[in-house]
Write an enzyme that holds these catalytic residues in place. Structure first.
Site, PDB file in Angstrom:
ATOM      1  N   GLN A  94      -1.380  11.782  -7.251  1.00 52.78           N
ATOM      2  CA  GLN A  94      -2.275  11.599  -5.826  1.00 52.78           C
ATOM      3  C   GLN A  94      -2.726  12.644  -5.551  1.00 52.78           C
ATOM      4  OE1 GLN A  94      -1.049   8.942  -2.729  1.00 52.78           O
ATOM      5  NE2 GLN A  94      -2.247   7.922  -4.028  1.00 52.78           N
ATOM      6  N   GLY A 131      -2.436  26.089 -11.577  1.00 55.09           N
ATOM      7  CA  GLY A 131      -1.391  26.540 -10.759  1.00 55.09           C
ATOM      8  C   GLY A 131      -1.547  28.252 -11.850  1.00 55.09           C
ATOM      9  N   GLU A 161     -21.534  40.246   7.064  1.00 56.54           N
ATOM     10  CA  GLU A 161     -22.724  40.036   7.971  1.00 56.54           C
ATOM     11  C   GLU A 161     -21.856  38.288   9.323  1.00 56.54           C
ATOM     12  OE1 GLU A 161     -25.935  37.815   7.229  1.00 56.54           O
ATOM     13  OE2 GLU A 161     -25.948  39.070   5.323  1.00 56.54           O
TER      14      GLU A 161
END
Length: 403
Positions: free
Chosen positions: A298, A359, A383
């Site tokens: 998750q 990783g 910029e």
């Protein structure tokens, strides 16, 4: 009245055309040119050969009344690679400088010179920043003095961080013509090819965008014909007279150029972020730990969801600002700066998240997200820094001068 965010057929064809060039030509060469830290002339020439690099192409992009063609093309090129993308599109900042201040005759004379031709492509440079005057254009020291006897302007000073500086066919230079007027006493000049006195002894070795040439430019009594003053002397004299009388300024040339270009620069940042997101998504689908793809975790899936959400949000801000700029809708809330601010933040954040998802592999040069992370950081700086964009937005929404 209808409303749609769907791209039209021409815009979809443009997106697919540029994406194909980026996938087939730019991406396979990206690592090599990053490590060489050299301008990829063969790729610029190939872009010119297929019609992707040239003043006709930019004119076609600008003809799109929605304003979306230019950011679409930039996003797709920079999705291929930031450094090579800047080598191809860095010229457009000088072109924007000519467009924002020049006459129709000056556009016709100088814009084609910025690009050269298919057999001998050229690049151009916009020279505004200085060692002591970056975001603060009012601190500019480069001087331009008019020699009435010869109808020439004499430019003296030093410019910093110029994309294509020294290797450009055309240099567009911001200079002070009346120091007492601050930023209102500045003008823009074209320095034609092979003009004596302009030099750039060496290139700057950068953290990212390494395939794009950057250099300090020195102007030692550079003489340019009177016609090289963008807008012409009569218009300049009128503007200076109004400034001396205390009339309200309609805008400063360098800042007008940056306002025109900020949504496009934001699109470049989005292209880099999109590429990093795609690399991370593919990696998360394929990489397995504990017997299953890491996207099943998750924490990884939610990170990718946030990346996609932030990139889409930034793209919509860029598209809005590009439409407003193309259709002369005032940036009442600093929408141009807002789009560049958000896009720069998203690019640096998304490329860092991509490294985290990969990783240890993400920290190596064997995988492209490391290069993308280096390329992305400049979009918080050039910029107009992140803080300058915040200042522009804050001043716009408050109606006050904020120090």
């Amino acid at each position: 009245m209808s409303f749609s965010l769907e791209l039209n057929e021409e815009q979809r064809d443009l997106r697919d055309w540029v994406r194909g060039f980026a996938d087939k030509v730019i991406r396979p060469a990206a690592r090599e040119w990053d490590e060489r830290e050299e301008t990829p002339w063969p790729i610029i020439q190939e872009a010119a050969r297929i019609g992707l690099y040239g003043f006709e192409t930019v004119a076609t992009f600008w003809a799109d009344e929605t304003g979306l063609s230019l950011p679409i093309a930039n996003e797709e090129l920079f999705r291929g690679d930031g450094g090579i993308g800047m080598s191809i599109f860095g010229t457009t900042l000088a072109v924007a400088g000519i467009f924002s201040a020049g006459t129709p005759d000056q556009l016709a004379e100088w814009v084609p010179e910025c690009y050269g031709d298919v057999d001998d492509p050229k690049v151009a440079a916009f020279c505004s920043s200085e060692p002591e005057a970056g975001s603060d254009v009012s601190a500019m020291r480069t001087r331009a003095v008019y020699d009435e006897a010869t109808d020439e302007w004499v430019l003296s000073g030093q410019k910093a961080w110029a994309t294509n500086g020294g290797i450009a066919n055309i240099h567009v230079v911001q200079a002070v013509v009346d120091p007492e007027l601050g930023s209102r006493g500045q003008a823009a000049f074209v320095v034609p090819p092979d003009t004596p006195g302009l030099s750039a002894p060496g290139r700057i070795h950068k953290h990212g965008l390494r395939a794009s040439h950057t250099a300090d430019v020195f102007l030692d009594d550079v003489r340019v014909p009177g016609r090289c003053l963008l807008g012409g002397k009569d218009k300049l004299d009128e503007r200076l007279a109004r400034a001396r009388e205390g009339a309200k300024a309609s805008g400063q040339a360098a800042m007008r150029t940056f306002e025109l270009s900020r949504p496009t620069v934001g699109a470049q940042a989005i292209g880099i972020a999109q590429a990093a997101y795609e690399e991370a998504l593919d990696y998360a689908r394929q990489r397995k730990t504990f017997g299953r793809p890491i996207i099943d975790n998750q924490s990884i899936a939610f990170t990718l969801a946030d990346m996609r959400t932030e990139i889409d949000a930034a793209r919509l801000l860029v598209w809005r600002a590009a439409w407003m700029g193309r259709n002369a809708v005032p940036f009442t809330a600093g929408e141009g700066s807002m789009s560049k601010l958000k896009a720069g933040r998203v690019a640096t954040w998304a490329t860092e998240r991509a490294i985290q998802i990969l990783g240890g592999n993400g920290y190596t040069r064997e995988f492209p997200v490391e290069r993308m992370h280096r390329d992305a950081k400049i979009y918080d700086i050039f910029e107009g820094t992140e803080q300058i964009q915040q200042l522009v937005v804050a001043r716009s929404i408050s109606g006050q001068h904020i120090d």
